[in-house]
Design a protein around this motif. Structure first.
Motif, short mmCIF file in Angstrom:
data_model
loop_
_atom_site.label_atom_id
_atom_site.label_comp_id
_atom_site.label_asym_id
_atom_site.label_seq_id
_atom_site.Cartn_x
_atom_site.Cartn_y
_atom_site.Cartn_z
N ALA A 46 3.11 -19.59 -23.78
CA ALA A 46 3.81 -19.66 -22.51
C ALA A 46 5.14 -19.98 -22.49
O ALA A 46 4.91 -21.66 -22.64
CB ALA A 46 2.99 -19.36 -21.44
N THR A 49 5.48 -23.17 -17.24
CA THR A 49 4.78 -23.28 -16.81
C THR A 49 4.63 -24.17 -15.92
O THR A 49 4.18 -25.25 -15.31
CB THR A 49 4.10 -24.06 -17.94
OG1 THR A 49 5.29 -25.68 -18.24
CG2 THR A 49 3.38 -23.56 -19.58
N THR A 63 -1.97 -16.95 -21.93
CA THR A 63 0.08 -16.10 -21.56
C THR A 63 0.95 -16.77 -22.69
O THR A 63 0.68 -17.77 -23.48
CB THR A 63 -0.07 -17.07 -19.80
OG1 THR A 63 -0.27 -18.65 -20.60
CG2 THR A 63 -0.37 -16.86 -18.21
N ASN A 114 6.15 -15.12 -20.27
CA ASN A 114 4.92 -15.23 -19.21
C ASN A 114 3.82 -14.47 -19.03
O ASN A 114 4.03 -13.00 -18.28
CB ASN A 114 4.75 -15.91 -17.72
CG ASN A 114 4.78 -17.08 -18.05
OD1 ASN A 114 5.93 -17.62 -18.14
ND2 ASN A 114 4.00 -18.33 -17.01
#
Length: 157
Positions: A46, A49, A63, A114
């Protein structure tokens, strides 16, 4: 006596039974890539963050980011759909769709930073649909084109 033997055999059968193997989709090596003459698709960690963004929940979902790039001809009316499999089912669960992705021109790119994937899933499918430009007899592009679809399947290696 027969009853005791039958009960004992049943207990042994169920206690030693066939072990159930379930395998979750956890990529050992990221990024993982698939491509064709028209598309380049990458699944990676992902990207977003930041606080407030979708974060993985241990034991529930992880994710990932999905990156798609047009490496082939110019196209029109592109759609990206992402699915994951449902554990113990023959169906797939729809996660995401995008039609305003800008993947019309060669080298155009799209990223979903994501994408939550259930930890029980063992497969991610990225489906890309598009139309190829058609040209009339004077070599001018027309809008009605051949429709295409390509599916990229990611499983744990």
């Amino acid at each position: 006596m027969k009853r005791k033997i039958t009960i004992l055999v049943c207990i042994m059968f169920f206690s030693l039974g066939i072990p159930l193997q379930t395998q979750a989709l956890t990529f050992e090596k990221l990024p993982t890539v698939k491509n064709s003459e028209q598309w380049y698709v990458k699944i990676d960690k992902a990207k977003n963050t930041a606080p407030g963004s979708q974060q993985p929940k241990k034991g529930v979902f992880d994710t990932y980011s999905v990156f798609v790039k047009n490496i082939g001809k110019d196209v029109q009316n592109t759609t990206i759909e992402i699915y994951r499999n449902e554990p113990d089912a023959k169906t797939s669960y729809f996660l995401f769709s995008d039609t305003k992705n800008g993947l019309f021109k060669h080298t155009a790119r799209f990223t979903h930073e994501n994408v939550p994937i259930d930890v029980r899933a063992t497969k991610i499918e990225v489906v890309i649909k598009w139309e190829e430009k058609q040209f009339n007899h004077k070599k001018h592009p027309e809008y009605a084109g051949k429709q295409h679809k390509q599916t990229f399947v990611f499983t744990e290696n």
